[in-house]
Design a protein around this motif. Structure first.
Motif, PDB file in Angstrom:
ATOM      1  N   ALA A  29     -88.217 -30.199 -27.653  1.00  0.00           N
ATOM      2  CA  ALA A  29     -88.713 -29.851 -26.319  1.00  0.00           C
ATOM      3  C   ALA A  29     -89.256 -31.082 -25.599  1.00  0.00           C
ATOM      4  N   SER A  55     -90.618 -24.894 -18.553  1.00  0.00           N
ATOM      5  CA  SER A  55     -90.431 -24.086 -19.753  1.00  0.00           C
ATOM      6  C   SER A  55     -90.604 -24.915 -21.020  1.00  0.00           C
ATOM      7  N   MET A  56     -90.036 -26.089 -21.038  1.00  0.00           N
ATOM      8  CA  MET A  56     -90.185 -26.957 -22.211  1.00  0.00           C
ATOM      9  C   MET A  56     -91.632 -27.435 -22.355  1.00  0.00           C
ATOM     10  N   GLN A 100     -93.354 -24.716 -24.095  1.00  0.00           N
ATOM     11  CA  GLN A 100     -92.957 -24.711 -25.499  1.00  0.00           C
ATOM     12  C   GLN A 100     -93.619 -25.849 -26.269  1.00  0.00           C
ATOM     13  N   SER A 105     -87.308 -20.409 -22.655  1.00  0.00           N
ATOM     14  CA  SER A 105     -86.522 -21.602 -22.996  1.00  0.00           C
ATOM     15  C   SER A 105     -85.035 -21.346 -22.857  1.00  0.00           C
ATOM     16  N   ALA A 116     -82.788 -28.969 -25.067  1.00  0.00           N
ATOM     17  CA  ALA A 116     -83.425 -27.684 -24.772  1.00  0.00           C
ATOM     18  C   ALA A 116     -82.784 -26.562 -25.588  1.00  0.00           C
ATOM     19  N   TRP A 151     -84.575 -24.272 -28.357  1.00  0.00           N
ATOM     20  CA  TRP A 151     -84.504 -22.817 -28.320  1.00  0.00           C
ATOM     21  C   TRP A 151     -83.991 -22.257 -29.642  1.00  0.00           C
TER      22      TRP A 151
END
Length: 151
Positions: free
Chosen positions: A24, A49-50, A53, A94, A130, A134
């Motif tokens: 990430a 989003s990353m 994470q 993700s 990414a 995920w």
């Protein structure tokens, strides 16, 4: 609760969380160093989003390291259910971010030919990282779900 590889408080659990964090963070670094990523909402969503994470995985990696140092397994059903929900939320976000960014990269590279002008290599690397992140968080969320169901 049964022991599964990747259970919180084990070396495999710590390895999963650190790997998720590294992929990430790599996706963020690759996208942030690309020219013009802020012009595309999907790429900004990927970074957001990353970023979530990274925070989630780093926090759980510290928790795993603490549990390893104290030689305790984290088997509390309430704690495991929190891990399940957190992993599912971050996995869903993700995947959505990686898919939307991949769609933009494919559109620009194959359909419109903009990558000859923009240089999309960093975008492609970021999307790959990414998806790898995920994949690892999905594995972790399945392990947490199995651990909760076996409890």
């Amino acid at each position: 609760m049964k022991d599964f590889p990747g259970t919180p408080g084990t070396f495999t659990g710590l390895f999963l969380r650190i790997s998720q964090f590294l992929f990430a963070a790599g996706a963020i670094a690759s996208m942030a160093t690309a020219d013009g990523f802020t012009n595309y909402t999907a790429f900004c969503y990927l970074i957001a989003s990353m970023g979530l994470q990274v925070i989630w995985c780093l926090g759980l990696a510290f928790l795993d390291a603490y549990a390893l140092s104290k030689k305790k397994l984290l088997r509390n059903p309430i704690l495991v259910s929190l891990f399940v929900v957190g992993d599912w939320v971050t996995a869903t976000l993700s995947l959505a971010a990686a898919c939307s960014s991949a769609g933009i990269v494919v559109l620009y590279d194959r359909d419109l030919g903009y990558c000859k002008l923009l240089g999309c290599r960093k975008f492609q690397i970021s999307v790959f990282l990414a998806f790898m992140s995920w994949l690892l968080i999905e594995i972790s969320s399945l392990i947490m779900f199995w651990l909760l169901a076996a409890g």
